[in-house]
Scaffold this motif. Structure first.
Motif, PDB file in Angstrom:
ATOM      1  N   ALA A 295       0.860  -1.183   0.000  1.00 52.55           N
ATOM      2  CA  ALA A 295       0.000   0.000   0.000  1.00 52.55           C
ATOM      3  C   ALA A 295       0.898   1.235   0.000  1.00 52.55           C
ATOM      4  O   ALA A 295       2.070   1.172   0.400  1.00 52.55           O
ATOM      5  CB  ALA A 295      -0.922   0.002   1.222  1.00 52.55           C
ATOM      6  N   PHE A 296       0.356   2.339  -0.465  1.00 52.00           N
ATOM      7  CA  PHE A 296       1.131   3.579  -0.540  1.00 52.00           C
ATOM      8  C   PHE A 296       0.442   4.653   0.279  1.00 52.00           C
ATOM      9  O   PHE A 296      -0.773   4.860   0.155  1.00 52.00           O
ATOM     10  CB  PHE A 296       1.279   4.041  -1.992  1.00 52.00           C
ATOM     11  N   ASP A 297       1.219   5.331   1.143  1.00 46.40           N
ATOM     12  CA  ASP A 297       0.710   6.418   1.973  1.00 46.40           C
ATOM     13  C   ASP A 297       1.423   7.707   1.576  1.00 46.40           C
ATOM     14  O   ASP A 297       2.643   7.825   1.739  1.00 46.40           O
ATOM     15  CB  ASP A 297       0.930   6.105   3.450  1.00 46.40           C
ATOM     16  N   ARG A 298       0.659   8.664   1.049  1.00 49.29           N
ATOM     17  CA  ARG A 298       1.262   9.893   0.536  1.00 49.29           C
ATOM     18  C   ARG A 298       1.959  10.694   1.651  1.00 49.29           C
ATOM     19  O   ARG A 298       3.049  11.240   1.464  1.00 49.29           O
ATOM     20  CB  ARG A 298       0.184  10.754  -0.129  1.00 49.29           C
ATOM     21  N   ASP A 299       1.328  10.760   2.830  1.00 50.50           N
ATOM     22  CA  ASP A 299       1.933  11.516   3.927  1.00 50.50           C
ATOM     23  C   ASP A 299       3.245  10.887   4.374  1.00 50.50           C
ATOM     24  O   ASP A 299       4.220  11.594   4.683  1.00 50.50           O
ATOM     25  CB  ASP A 299       0.961  11.617   5.105  1.00 50.50           C
ATOM     26  N   ASN A 300       3.288   9.551   4.433  1.00 51.70           N
ATOM     27  CA  ASN A 300       4.549   8.885   4.786  1.00 51.70           C
ATOM     28  C   ASN A 300       5.643   9.193   3.772  1.00 51.70           C
ATOM     29  O   ASN A 300       6.813   9.349   4.120  1.00 51.70           O
ATOM     30  CB  ASN A 300       4.338   7.370   4.880  1.00 51.70           C
ATOM     31  N   PHE A 301       5.255   9.276   2.507  1.00 50.52           N
ATOM     32  CA  PHE A 301       6.235   9.590   1.467  1.00 50.52           C
ATOM     33  C   PHE A 301       6.787  11.003   1.665  1.00 50.52           C
ATOM     34  O   PHE A 301       7.999  11.224   1.594  1.00 50.52           O
ATOM     35  CB  PHE A 301       5.579   9.456   0.091  1.00 50.52           C
ATOM     36  N   ARG A 302       5.884  11.948   1.930  1.00 52.60           N
ATOM     37  CA  ARG A 302       6.323  13.337   2.099  1.00 52.60           C
ATOM     38  C   ARG A 302       7.185  13.505   3.347  1.00 52.60           C
ATOM     39  O   ARG A 302       8.088  14.350   3.377  1.00 52.60           O
ATOM     40  CB  ARG A 302       5.097  14.244   2.186  1.00 52.60           C
ATOM     41  N   ASN A 303       6.907  12.714   4.380  1.00 49.70           N
ATOM     42  CA  ASN A 303       7.643  12.835   5.637  1.00 49.70           C
ATOM     43  C   ASN A 303       8.785  11.834   5.760  1.00 49.70           C
ATOM     44  O   ASN A 303       9.367  11.684   6.836  1.00 49.70           O
ATOM     45  CB  ASN A 303       6.683  12.664   6.813  1.00 49.70           C
ATOM     46  N   VAL A 305       8.805   8.589   5.875  1.00 42.61           N
ATOM     47  CA  VAL A 305       8.545   7.498   6.815  1.00 42.61           C
ATOM     48  C   VAL A 305       8.663   6.181   6.058  1.00 42.61           C
ATOM     49  O   VAL A 305       7.998   5.980   5.044  1.00 42.61           O
ATOM     50  CB  VAL A 305       7.153   7.629   7.459  1.00 42.61           C
ATOM     51  N   ARG A 306       9.501   5.279   6.580  1.00 41.05           N
ATOM     52  CA  ARG A 306       9.769   4.028   5.886  1.00 41.05           C
ATOM     53  C   ARG A 306       9.123   2.842   6.607  1.00 41.05           C
ATOM     54  O   ARG A 306       8.772   2.922   7.786  1.00 41.05           O
ATOM     55  CB  ARG A 306      11.280   3.795   5.759  1.00 41.05           C
ATOM     56  N   SER A 307       8.998   1.744   5.870  1.00 41.57           N
ATOM     57  CA  SER A 307       8.379   0.532   6.402  1.00 41.57           C
ATOM     58  C   SER A 307       9.226  -0.070   7.515  1.00 41.57           C
ATOM     59  O   SER A 307      10.461  -0.077   7.444  1.00 41.57           O
ATOM     60  CB  SER A 307       8.195  -0.494   5.273  1.00 41.57           C
ATOM     61  N   ALA A 308       8.529  -0.579   8.533  1.00 43.96           N
ATOM     62  CA  ALA A 308       9.224  -1.310   9.598  1.00 43.96           C
ATOM     63  C   ALA A 308       9.316  -2.788   9.282  1.00 43.96           C
ATOM     64  O   ALA A 308       9.993  -3.536   9.986  1.00 43.96           O
ATOM     65  CB  ALA A 308       8.492  -1.103  10.927  1.00 43.96           C
ATOM     66  N   VAL A 309       8.645  -3.227   8.227  1.00 42.45           N
ATOM     67  CA  VAL A 309       8.676  -4.638   7.831  1.00 42.45           C
ATOM     68  C   VAL A 309       9.793  -4.880   6.823  1.00 42.45           C
ATOM     69  O   VAL A 309      10.599  -5.797   6.975  1.00 42.45           O
ATOM     70  CB  VAL A 309       7.307  -5.055   7.251  1.00 42.45           C
ATOM     71  N   GLY A 321       1.557  -5.543   8.501  1.00 41.78           N
ATOM     72  CA  GLY A 321       2.337  -5.452   9.727  1.00 41.78           C
ATOM     73  C   GLY A 321       2.798  -4.048  10.027  1.00 41.78           C
ATOM     74  O   GLY A 321       3.177  -3.743  11.163  1.00 41.78           O
ATOM     75  N   ASP A 322       2.785  -3.162   9.024  1.00 43.75           N
ATOM     76  CA  ASP A 322       3.148  -1.764   9.239  1.00 43.75           C
ATOM     77  C   ASP A 322       1.965  -0.996   9.816  1.00 43.75           C
ATOM     78  O   ASP A 322       0.797  -1.288   9.503  1.00 43.75           O
ATOM     79  CB  ASP A 322       3.567  -1.103   7.915  1.00 43.75           C
ATOM     80  N   ALA A 323       2.272   0.005  10.632  1.00 46.12           N
ATOM     81  CA  ALA A 323       1.230   0.903  11.128  1.00 46.12           C
ATOM     82  C   ALA A 323       0.611   1.650   9.956  1.00 46.12           C
ATOM     83  O   ALA A 323       1.316   2.164   9.082  1.00 46.12           O
ATOM     84  CB  ALA A 323       1.828   1.888  12.127  1.00 46.12           C
ATOM     85  N   GLY A 324      -0.713   1.685   9.914  1.00 45.78           N
ATOM     86  CA  GLY A 324      -1.406   2.365   8.839  1.00 45.78           C
ATOM     87  C   GLY A 324      -1.792   1.475   7.683  1.00 45.78           C
ATOM     88  O   GLY A 324      -2.535   1.903   6.789  1.00 45.78           O
ATOM     89  N   PHE A 325      -1.281   0.235   7.679  1.00 46.24           N
ATOM     90  CA  PHE A 325      -1.675  -0.688   6.607  1.00 46.24           C
ATOM     91  C   PHE A 325      -3.132  -1.100   6.830  1.00 46.24           C
ATOM     92  O   PHE A 325      -3.520  -1.408   7.957  1.00 46.24           O
ATOM     93  CB  PHE A 325      -0.777  -1.922   6.613  1.00 46.24           C
ATOM     94  N   PRO A 326      -3.964  -1.101   5.779  1.00 47.49           N
ATOM     95  CA  PRO A 326      -5.377  -1.468   5.957  1.00 47.49           C
ATOM     96  C   PRO A 326      -5.515  -2.832   6.615  1.00 47.49           C
ATOM     97  O   PRO A 326      -4.719  -3.741   6.367  1.00 47.49           O
ATOM     98  CB  PRO A 326      -5.918  -1.478   4.523  1.00 47.49           C
TER      99      PRO A 326
END
Length: 345
Positions: A295-303, A305-309, A321-326
């Motif tokens: 999944a892609f999160d625009r705010d994470n991209f701008r800030n 923020v990288r995957s913890a998985v 497993g990532d926060a914010g994943f549906p």
């Protein structure tokens, strides 16, 4: 019909055979020979096919108010690969693919009349389509002396020479595409005075498996960008682009459900009102393997923020497993409020 001044390492449009790529020489030995001074080769490609279709239906009157039917249809198409009838590997090029396809559909239904004003119809359906494509095995990169692993179950590789020849292609490699669908529906119709009411539900389940080996043996491109001629690039082993990867394996499934209610109301002898409401929650498709969906999160991209998985994934990408994943494993948010009203006069 045209003159080409070849760039280095050619001198006077010729090259020392000692500079030939051993893999290219081994490849050339597997091509059909020609007596034409320009190396032109002409060949034919046989395309045979067999296909058939069968349809059958059975009706059974179980009683005065109960009827049952069953219907089955099957269709098949088989096309042997041209290379299966030839020793010329060039017949595996664009359009030279073997196909073995089979599709079938079965439906069983029961219609029951409960008095003069009530009818109930139940249906169950099964559909399956299976498409297998590919060519007989011929050779792979390791057979030519190039140390490249082949992920395909076949000995095969894709070679494309600009202005020259081609062997195989992404859609001529081994591929399997299977889909099974199960569906059940129930529709109840009632007549009450000037109203014809209907309610019903429909549920379906898809299970799919797609497997392709488009890059499993390597997709080798020789464009002529080095020497000015694609064939010359091939003979000195100057690859413009190599795409290589494991099989594209995509097992998926999906649920569907829909519930409806409607009313056809005869207000007067000249005016009829039709109204209905349908509820179809969107549940999304699931990829049936761990971490198979992104999944892609625009705010994470701008800030940033990288995957913890997957720590090396680009910023903004999310995995199960990532926060914010549906929630779930579709990578999509379930849409429970999918209501479709309608009205007509």
């Amino acid at each position: 019909g045209r003159q080409i001044a070849l760039r280095a390492p050619f001198a006077n449009n010729r090259i020392d055979p000692a500079l030939f790529s051993p893999a290219a020489v081994n490849l050339a030995k597997r091509l059909p020979s020609s007596t034409d001074p320009c190396g032109e080769i002409t060949y034919s490609r046989t395309l045979d096919s067999d296909e058939w279709q069968a349809v059958t239906r059975v009706d059974y009157q179980a009683g005065a108010n109960n009827s049952i039917f069953g219907r089955y249809m099957a269709t098949a198409f088989e096309q042997p690969a041209p290379f299966s009838k030839s020793d010329n590997v060039l017949t595996t090029g664009a359009g030279g693919v073997g196909l073995d396809t089979f599709a079938q559909s079965a439906t069983v239904g029961n219609t029951r009349v409960f008095g003069a004003n009530t009818v109930n119809a139940v249906r169950f359906a099964f559909n399956r389509s299976s498409v297998h494509r590919g060519n007989p095995p011929f050779f792979e990169a390791r057979d030519l002396g190039a140390k490249l692993y082949n992920y395909s179950p076949n000995k095969e590789m894709t070679v494309n020479v600009t202005g020259g020849f081609s062997i195989l292609g992404g859609t001529q490699t081994v591929g399997i595409f299977d889909t099974n669908t199960y569906q059940v529906s129930d529709d109840l119709t009632l007549v009450r005075g000037n109203h014809q009411l209907a309610v019903g539900l429909n549920m379906a389940y898809w299970r799919m498996h797609f497997l392709t080996n488009g890059r499993s043996g390597g997709d080798w491109q020789f464009t002529g960008g080095i020497t000015g001629l694609g064939m010359a690039d091939l003979m000195i082993g100057r690859v413009a682009r190599l795409e290589h990867g494991g099989p594209g394996d995509l097992p998926m499934d999906m649920w569907y459900s829909g519930v409806y209610a409607q009313d056809s109301w005869r207000m007067t002898s000249r005016v009829t009102v039709n109204a209905g409401l349908r509820w179809e929650p969107y549940l999304g498709q699931r990829v049936l393997r761990d971490h198979g969906v992104t999944a892609f999160d625009r705010d994470n991209f701008r800030n940033n923020v990288r995957s913890a998985v997957f720590l090396n994934a680009p910023a903004g990408l999310l995995y199960s497993g990532d926060a914010g994943f549906p929630s779930g494993d579709t990578g999509l948010h379930t849409q429970w409020m999918n209501f479709s009203p309608r009205i007509g006069i």
